[in-house]
Design a protein around this motif. Structure first.
Motif, PDB file in Angstrom:
ATOM      1  N   THR A 213       0.830  -1.202   0.000  1.00  0.00           N
ATOM      2  CA  THR A 213       0.000   0.000   0.000  1.00  0.00           C
ATOM      3  C   THR A 213       0.865   1.251   0.000  1.00  0.00           C
ATOM      4  OG1 THR A 213      -0.090  -0.001   2.427  1.00  0.00           O
ATOM      5  CG2 THR A 213      -1.846  -1.167   1.258  1.00  0.00           C
ATOM      6  N   ASN A 214       2.146   1.063   0.220  1.00  0.00           N
ATOM      7  CA  ASN A 214       3.063   2.193   0.327  1.00  0.00           C
ATOM      8  C   ASN A 214       4.435   1.771  -0.190  1.00  0.00           C
ATOM      9  OD1 ASN A 214       5.176   3.898   1.748  1.00  0.00           O
ATOM     10  ND2 ASN A 214       3.310   4.972   2.353  1.00  0.00           N
ATOM     11  N   ILE A 215       5.063   2.634  -0.965  1.00  0.00           N
ATOM     12  CA  ILE A 215       6.394   2.308  -1.497  1.00  0.00           C
ATOM     13  C   ILE A 215       7.415   3.372  -1.111  1.00  0.00           C
ATOM     14  CG2 ILE A 215       5.565   0.903  -3.418  1.00  0.00           C
ATOM     15  CD1 ILE A 215       6.012   3.395  -5.201  1.00  0.00           C
ATOM     16  N   SER A 216       7.181   4.030  -0.002  1.00  0.00           N
ATOM     17  CA  SER A 216       8.125   5.054   0.437  1.00  0.00           C
ATOM     18  C   SER A 216       9.484   4.418   0.700  1.00  0.00           C
ATOM     19  CB  SER A 216       7.614   5.746   1.700  1.00  0.00           C
ATOM     20  OG  SER A 216       7.455   4.818   2.745  1.00  0.00           O
ATOM     21  N   GLY A 217      10.513   5.130   0.333  1.00  0.00           N
ATOM     22  CA  GLY A 217      11.878   4.634   0.458  1.00  0.00           C
ATOM     23  C   GLY A 217      12.483   4.290  -0.885  1.00  0.00           C
ATOM     24  N   LEU A 218      11.642   3.859  -1.817  1.00  0.00           N
ATOM     25  CA  LEU A 218      12.161   3.495  -3.135  1.00  0.00           C
ATOM     26  C   LEU A 218      12.665   4.714  -3.901  1.00  0.00           C
ATOM     27  CD1 LEU A 218       9.665   0.798  -4.494  1.00  0.00           C
ATOM     28  CD2 LEU A 218      11.718   0.499  -3.108  1.00  0.00           C
ATOM     29  N   GLU A 219      12.204   5.897  -3.504  1.00  0.00           N
ATOM     30  CA  GLU A 219      12.608   7.108  -4.227  1.00  0.00           C
ATOM     31  C   GLU A 219      14.110   7.360  -4.140  1.00  0.00           C
ATOM     32  OE1 GLU A 219      11.556   8.362  -0.032  1.00  0.00           O
ATOM     33  OE2 GLU A 219      10.655   7.079  -1.579  1.00  0.00           O
ATOM     34  N   ARG A 220      14.782   6.666  -3.236  1.00  0.00           N
ATOM     35  CA  ARG A 220      16.230   6.853  -3.097  1.00  0.00           C
ATOM     36  C   ARG A 220      17.038   5.976  -4.055  1.00  0.00           C
ATOM     37  NH1 ARG A 220      17.686   5.803   2.940  1.00  0.00           N
ATOM     38  NH2 ARG A 220      16.307   4.011   2.616  1.00  0.00           N
ATOM     39  N   LEU A 221      16.359   5.104  -4.789  1.00  0.00           N
ATOM     40  CA  LEU A 221      17.064   4.171  -5.681  1.00  0.00           C
ATOM     41  C   LEU A 221      17.338   4.851  -7.017  1.00  0.00           C
ATOM     42  CD1 LEU A 221      15.053   0.920  -4.875  1.00  0.00           C
ATOM     43  CD2 LEU A 221      17.190   1.727  -3.853  1.00  0.00           C
ATOM     44  N   GLU A 222      18.368   5.640  -7.053  1.00  0.00           N
ATOM     45  CA  GLU A 222      18.615   6.488  -8.218  1.00  0.00           C
ATOM     46  C   GLU A 222      19.159   5.728  -9.424  1.00  0.00           C
ATOM     47  OE1 GLU A 222      23.045   8.209  -7.076  1.00  0.00           O
ATOM     48  OE2 GLU A 222      21.277   9.445  -6.683  1.00  0.00           O
ATOM     49  N   ASN A 223      19.587   4.478  -9.245  1.00  0.00           N
ATOM     50  CA  ASN A 223      20.070   3.682 -10.378  1.00  0.00           C
ATOM     51  C   ASN A 223      19.019   2.710 -10.909  1.00  0.00           C
ATOM     52  OD1 ASN A 223      22.855   4.628 -10.571  1.00  0.00           O
ATOM     53  ND2 ASN A 223      23.132   3.679  -8.567  1.00  0.00           N
ATOM     54  N   LEU A 224      17.857   2.693 -10.278  1.00  0.00           N
ATOM     55  CA  LEU A 224      16.805   1.755 -10.664  1.00  0.00           C
ATOM     56  C   LEU A 224      16.271   2.093 -12.058  1.00  0.00           C
ATOM     57  CD1 LEU A 224      15.355  -0.666  -9.316  1.00  0.00           C
ATOM     58  CD2 LEU A 224      13.506   0.912  -8.740  1.00  0.00           C
ATOM     59  N   GLN A 225      16.222   1.073 -12.925  1.00  0.00           N
ATOM     60  CA  GLN A 225      15.742   1.263 -14.292  1.00  0.00           C
ATOM     61  C   GLN A 225      14.398   0.584 -14.543  1.00  0.00           C
ATOM     62  OE1 GLN A 225      18.872  -0.170 -16.856  1.00  0.00           O
ATOM     63  NE2 GLN A 225      20.397   1.207 -15.991  1.00  0.00           N
ATOM     64  N   THR A 226      14.158  -0.533 -13.867  1.00  0.00           N
ATOM     65  CA  THR A 226      12.930  -1.308 -14.056  1.00  0.00           C
ATOM     66  C   THR A 226      12.288  -1.566 -12.701  1.00  0.00           C
ATOM     67  OG1 THR A 226      13.794  -2.408 -16.035  1.00  0.00           O
ATOM     68  CG2 THR A 226      11.987  -3.501 -14.877  1.00  0.00           C
ATOM     69  N   LEU A 227      10.990  -1.252 -12.595  1.00  0.00           N
ATOM     70  CA  LEU A 227      10.272  -1.461 -11.339  1.00  0.00           C
ATOM     71  C   LEU A 227       8.919  -2.102 -11.629  1.00  0.00           C
ATOM     72  CD1 LEU A 227       9.938  -1.108  -8.296  1.00  0.00           C
ATOM     73  CD2 LEU A 227       9.174   1.240  -8.711  1.00  0.00           C
ATOM     74  N   HIS A 228       8.729  -3.320 -11.103  1.00  0.00           N
ATOM     75  CA  HIS A 228       7.468  -4.047 -11.263  1.00  0.00           C
ATOM     76  C   HIS A 228       6.680  -3.986  -9.957  1.00  0.00           C
ATOM     77  CE1 HIS A 228       7.639  -6.480 -15.115  1.00  0.00           C
ATOM     78  NE2 HIS A 228       8.765  -5.809 -15.123  1.00  0.00           N
TER      79      HIS A 228
END
Length: 348
Positions: A213-228
């Motif tokens: 229900t919440n994805i806070s924290g993922l915003e710090r993944l600056e190298n992330l290219q694909t997110l499912h």
């Protein structure tokens, strides 16, 4: 999955023993009338032995200074194993496949400091914890009973597969230790939040089929290219920020996003080129594709379909019309702000 494997195992082994609630049919237990707990009781203890290792081992390679040789690959897949203690003595192994067995403990692998990859899918593991293995690059423990992410700190690990386990929270994944990890599979677990998931090196992250229900924290993944994030419970997209500057592909299929205006939050993603929003309430709107393209002008694909030239032209027209309307409103507002006596003097 485990129930099916147990049934397969029992029928092929041909267990002949009395179990409360089971029916003995022709010397075999009728496993279809047993509970999962009863099935587990029927598993015959089967340790990996030297003779069996001899059947499973292959790939002769040079070791040490190159003057000695050892077999470095073990394929003990689907052998009905319950114990691999003997592997602690096979210190030169580099590739180990122990998938589709009945293993509850893989701690003997901690002694194999030359391991490059481990496949331990479809067992009965409750933990993937091992001593840090200095050369391990690929680890797969899909479809077990793993409940946490503790004890995974292999410094060269590049790919970690934990699909289909029972993980509720993410803890113990140290981004400083796991600074080579680029692919993390956590689909089909029981996650509700992504707190604790900070591995800066990640490029591909799979979190589908959880209860997020919440994805806070993922915003710090600056190298992330694909997110499912398919098949979760996400309603809002305000956790997406400019910190995810490398994100190119985002899958949000099957969530509960009701208003296409939530897509405005994705304007913070400068590299986003492909977005999946199908099977959300917002995707039922007749103008859903057009509205999405108007908001995300650089988007190339929506729901796996590329935007046509006609769609882009229509979006351009709408944007231009809206801009003209705003300019007209602004001009009118400025005229309203001019003092009346100044206007009258100008007219005279």
């Amino acid at each position: 999955m485990q129930g099916l494997l147990l049934c397969y195992y029992l029928f092929n082994v041909g267990v002949d023993m009395g179990v409360s609630g089971g029916v003995n049919v022709g010397g075999r237990v009728d496993v279809y009338n047993l509970s999962c707990a009863s099935l587990l009781q029927l598993i015959v203890t089967k340790p990996l032995t030297e003779d069996l290792v001899g059947d499973c081992i292959s790939l002769l390679c040079k070791i040490g200074n190159g003057l000695a040789h050892a077999y470095v690959k073990l394929n003990a897949k689907e052998r009905g194993l319950t114990d691999i203690s003997i592997l602690s003595t096979f210190i030169h192994l580099r590739y180990v496949d122990i998938s589709i067995n009945y293993l509850k403990d893989i701690s003997p692998l901690s002694n194999l400091t030359h391991l490059l990859w481990i496949h331990g899918d479809d067992n009965l593991l409750s933990s993937a914890q091992l001593s840090d293995l200095p050369y391990l690059q690929v680890a797969s423990f899909a479809h077990n009973r793993i409940k946490d992410t503790e004890g995974i700190g292999h410094p060269l690990l590049e790919s970690l597969n934990l699909i289909g386990n029972e993980i509720h929270t993410i803890s113990g994944l140290d981004g400083n230790k796991l600074n080579k990890l680029h692919t993390l599979e956590l689909r089909g677990n029981r996650l509700e939040r992504t707190a604790g998931l900070y591995i800066p090196s990640l490029r591909k992250l799979y979190l589908a089929s959880n209860g997020l229900t919440n994805i806070s924290g993922l915003e710090r993944l600056e190298n992330l290219q694909t997110l499912h994030l398919r098949d979760n419970l996400l309603e809002h997209l305000d956790s997406f920020t400019g910190g995810m500057k490398s994100l190119q592909y985002l899958n949000l299929r099957g969530n509960i996003i009701a208003d296409v205006s939530e897509v405005n939050n994705l304007q913070n993603l400068p590299s986003l080129r492909a977005l999946v929003l199908a099977e959300n309430p917002c995707a039922e709107d007749d103008h859903y594709r057009l509205d999405t393209l108007i908001i995300l002008r650089k988007l190339e694909r929506l729901d796996k379909n590329e935007f046509s030239e006609e769609e882009r032209m229509e979006a351009d027209d709408v944007v231009r019309d809206r801009l003209e309307e705003e300019q007209e409103k602004e001009c009118f507002s400025r005229r309203e702000d001019i003092p009346k006596h100044f206007t009258e003097h100008t007219v005279k």
